[in-house]
Write a protein that holds these residues in place. Structure first.
Motif, short mmCIF file in Angstrom:
data_model
loop_
_atom_site.label_atom_id
_atom_site.label_comp_id
_atom_site.label_asym_id
_atom_site.label_seq_id
_atom_site.Cartn_x
_atom_site.Cartn_y
_atom_site.Cartn_z
N LEU A 30 2.60 4.51 12.47
CA LEU A 30 2.39 5.42 11.35
C LEU A 30 2.28 4.65 10.04
CD1 LEU A 30 4.88 8.24 12.41
CD2 LEU A 30 2.39 8.42 12.31
N PHE A 31 3.09 3.61 9.88
CA PHE A 31 3.00 2.80 8.67
C PHE A 31 1.64 2.12 8.58
CE2 PHE A 31 7.54 3.30 8.18
CZ PHE A 31 7.73 3.15 6.82
N GLU A 32 1.12 1.67 9.70
CA GLU A 32 -0.19 1.04 9.71
C GLU A 32 -1.26 2.01 9.23
OE1 GLU A 32 -0.97 -0.46 13.58
OE2 GLU A 32 0.64 -1.97 13.51
N ARG A 33 -1.13 3.27 9.60
CA ARG A 33 -2.12 4.26 9.19
C ARG A 33 -2.16 4.44 7.68
NH1 ARG A 33 -5.82 4.42 12.57
NH2 ARG A 33 -6.50 6.48 11.88
N THR A 34 -1.02 4.22 7.01
CA THR A 34 -0.99 4.39 5.56
C THR A 34 -1.67 3.25 4.83
OG1 THR A 34 1.19 3.32 5.27
CG2 THR A 34 1.17 5.69 5.73
N ALA A 35 -2.07 2.21 5.55
CA ALA A 35 -2.83 1.11 4.94
C ALA A 35 -4.32 1.44 4.90
CB ALA A 35 -2.60 -0.18 5.70
N ASN A 36 -4.69 2.56 5.49
CA ASN A 36 -6.09 2.98 5.50
C ASN A 36 -6.52 3.38 4.09
OD1 ASN A 36 -8.49 4.89 6.05
ND2 ASN A 36 -8.03 4.08 8.09
N SER A 37 -7.79 3.23 3.78
CA SER A 37 -8.30 3.56 2.44
C SER A 37 -8.61 5.04 2.28
CB SER A 37 -9.56 2.74 2.14
OG SER A 37 -10.58 3.05 3.10
N SER A 38 -8.62 5.80 3.37
CA SER A 38 -8.94 7.22 3.32
C SER A 38 -7.70 8.07 3.09
CB SER A 38 -9.61 7.64 4.63
OG SER A 38 -9.68 9.06 4.72
N TRP A 39 -7.75 8.97 2.11
CA TRP A 39 -6.61 9.83 1.84
C TRP A 39 -6.33 10.74 3.04
CZ3 TRP A 39 -6.74 15.05 2.25
CH2 TRP A 39 -7.98 15.72 2.11
N VAL A 40 -7.37 11.08 3.80
CA VAL A 40 -7.19 11.96 4.96
C VAL A 40 -6.25 11.32 5.97
CG1 VAL A 40 -8.36 13.11 6.87
CG2 VAL A 40 -9.50 12.93 4.64
N VAL A 41 -6.52 10.07 6.31
CA VAL A 41 -5.71 9.35 7.30
C VAL A 41 -4.30 9.13 6.77
CG1 VAL A 41 -5.49 7.21 8.61
CG2 VAL A 41 -7.75 8.23 8.25
N VAL A 42 -4.18 8.73 5.52
CA VAL A 42 -2.87 8.43 4.93
C VAL A 42 -2.01 9.69 4.85
CG1 VAL A 42 -1.66 7.59 2.88
CG2 VAL A 42 -3.76 6.46 3.64
N PHE A 43 -2.59 10.79 4.40
CA PHE A 43 -1.81 12.02 4.28
C PHE A 43 -1.33 12.50 5.64
CE2 PHE A 43 -1.87 14.81 0.29
CZ PHE A 43 -0.56 15.19 0.47
N LYS A 44 -2.16 12.37 6.66
CA LYS A 44 -1.75 12.72 8.02
C LYS A 44 -0.52 11.93 8.44
CE LYS A 44 -6.34 13.72 9.96
NZ LYS A 44 -7.32 13.24 10.96
N ALA A 45 -0.57 10.62 8.19
CA ALA A 45 0.54 9.75 8.59
C ALA A 45 1.83 10.13 7.87
CB ALA A 45 0.18 8.29 8.31
N LEU A 46 1.73 10.48 6.59
CA LEU A 46 2.92 10.84 5.81
C LEU A 46 3.51 12.16 6.30
CD1 LEU A 46 1.80 9.95 2.16
CD2 LEU A 46 3.27 8.62 3.68
N ILE A 47 2.67 13.14 6.53
CA ILE A 47 3.16 14.44 7.00
C ILE A 47 3.77 14.32 8.39
CG2 ILE A 47 2.46 16.78 7.67
CD1 ILE A 47 0.51 16.77 5.35
N THR A 48 3.14 13.52 9.25
CA THR A 48 3.69 13.30 10.59
C THR A 48 5.05 12.61 10.51
OG1 THR A 48 1.46 13.13 11.51
CG2 THR A 48 3.27 12.24 12.83
N THR A 49 5.16 11.62 9.64
CA THR A 49 6.44 10.93 9.44
C THR A 49 7.51 11.89 8.98
OG1 THR A 49 5.32 8.85 8.87
CG2 THR A 49 7.61 9.09 8.15
N HIS A 50 7.17 12.77 8.04
CA HIS A 50 8.14 13.73 7.53
C HIS A 50 8.59 14.68 8.64
CE1 HIS A 50 9.29 16.46 3.85
NE2 HIS A 50 10.31 16.15 4.61
#
Length: 392
Positions: A30-50
């Motif tokens: 999930l942390f790796e996904r937040t290194a993506n440049s797309s807000w779509v991918v990053v927001f997904k990773a954050l919500i999943t983490t939460h």
């Protein structure tokens, strides 16, 4: 308001309760996904983490708290996508809250949103010294939560709305713990030493300010579809209490002041504790309501899985087979592993993580659905946006 059955996070949440699942690998992915440049991918990773911090096994939060680095998104900006600038702002705010939530756990080894509450709860029975150290940690986490600052118009965006609903649930439990800590603080105040009184008075003033901010946050929640009955009442202590606290500290510092007499002080304190206790009861009712709903949904989910499994067995069994042969056949197929097709689709080993390529929910850049009429988490079915790499 509990985790909904059939939601795209269900498998991941149950995976965190399996001892043979590699929690660090799941979290690191999930942390790796937040290194993506797309807000779509990053927001997904954050919500999943939460989601996993709220509903998953505590091992997940423990691992996050033990990491040397958390989410590093203070400068995140997606310049290339539709809504990129606006969504990047909320990503920066949201990641800050998740960092504070993990940091709180690191500092006190407990999740404030899950701790025992009530007259014999953690915050009500905490000693003075520890209480004065712990309440500022709750304040910091609550500040980060309230800094999300989404208005009703922005919450028509389904992605922002999904994050907001999780924050709403956390706010109820977090403030309930905060409130109980302040009640304990007030009950001990007039027996504290001078320096402790000074710290306690500062904490109480900050509490009053955050209560006002939370009230504004809850008004937004009501405006975006959360039922008024699911929003707790905030009862403030009488203003005379603050005056009594200030005068008591002034007297300890040797300043000339007209201090409240013992009876007036006791009456003011009793009234304040009663008001804050009423607030606490209101928050507890909301929390118990969610827990009961979550329990009912979990029972319904398990029954659905059971019915599905029975249907699969009946379809796999030849019509001419006898009951005894069916039983033997079923036993021979299950005596070497524990089957969990309903949850994971395959058996997990120590070096595996759930398949994060599966759809989590619809987060296309232009995804702006209408606001949900109930405080449920948005869910649909679109892909993560790329194949996830896993560690070996």
């Amino acid at each position: 308001m509990g985790e909904r059955r059939g939601s795209p996070w269900t498998d991941l949440i149950h995976c965190t309760n399996e001892m043979n699942v590699n929690i660090p690998q799941l979290a690191d992915t999930l942390f790796e996904r937040t290194a993506n440049s797309s807000w779509v991918v990053v927001f997904k990773a954050l919500i999943t983490t939460h989601h996993l911090m709220m509903y998953g096994n505590e091992r997940f939060t423990q691992y996050l708290a033990s990491r040397n680095t958390l989410f590093n998104l203070n400068n995140f900006l997606d310049k290339g996508a539709l809504q990129g600038y606006d969504m990047s702002t909320f990503i920066r705010r949201y990641s800050r809250y998740l960092n504070e939530k993990a940091m709180s756990y690191r500092l006190v080894a407990v999740d404030f949103t899950k701790m025992k509450r009530g007259v014999d709860g953690v915050m009500r029975t905490m000693n003075t010294e520890k209480l004065i150290k712990t309440l500022p940690i709750i304040q910091n986490q609550l500040d980060a939560l309230l800094d999300f600052q989404a208005n009703p118009n922005e919450l028509t965006n389904g992605v922002i709305n999904s994050a907001f609903m999780l924050l709403f649930k956390d706010s109820i439990r977090l403030f309930a713990a905060y409130n109980e800590g302040v009640i304990n603080l007030l009950e001990k105040y007039f027996d504290m030493k001078k320096n402790q009184c000074k710290d306690a008075l500062d904490i109480y003033k900050k509490f009053l300010y955050r209560m006002t901010k939370l009230s504004e946050f809850l008004k937004v929640a009501e405006q975006v579809g959360i039922d008024q009955g699911d929003i707790p009442d905030l009862s403030q202590a009488p203003s005379s209490l603050l005056e009594a606290l200030e005068q008591h500290l002034a007297s300890l510092e040797g300043k000339k002041t007209k201090e409240f007499n013992a009876d007036a002080r006791a009456s003011t304190l009793s009234s304040a504790v009663s008001s804050l206790s009423s607030t606490g009861m209101s928050f507890s009712r909301m929390d118990e309501k969610e827990k009961q709903q979550a329990l009912e949904e979990e029972q319904a989910r398990l029954q659905a899985l059971k019915d599905q499994r029975l249907k699969e067995i009946s379809m796999q069994t030849p019509p001419s087979a006898s009951p005894s042969s069916q039983s033997v056949g079923s036993g021979s197929n299950n005596n070497h592993i524990i089957q969990t097709p309903e949850l994971f689709g395959s058996v997990l080993n120590a070096n595996s993580v759930p398949n994060l390529n599966t759809d989590l929910f619809d987060l296309q850049p232009a995804f702006i659905p209408a606001v949900q009429s109930t405080p449920s988490i948005s869910n649909a079915n679109s892909a993560w946006g790329g194949k996830l790499s896993t560690h070996t």
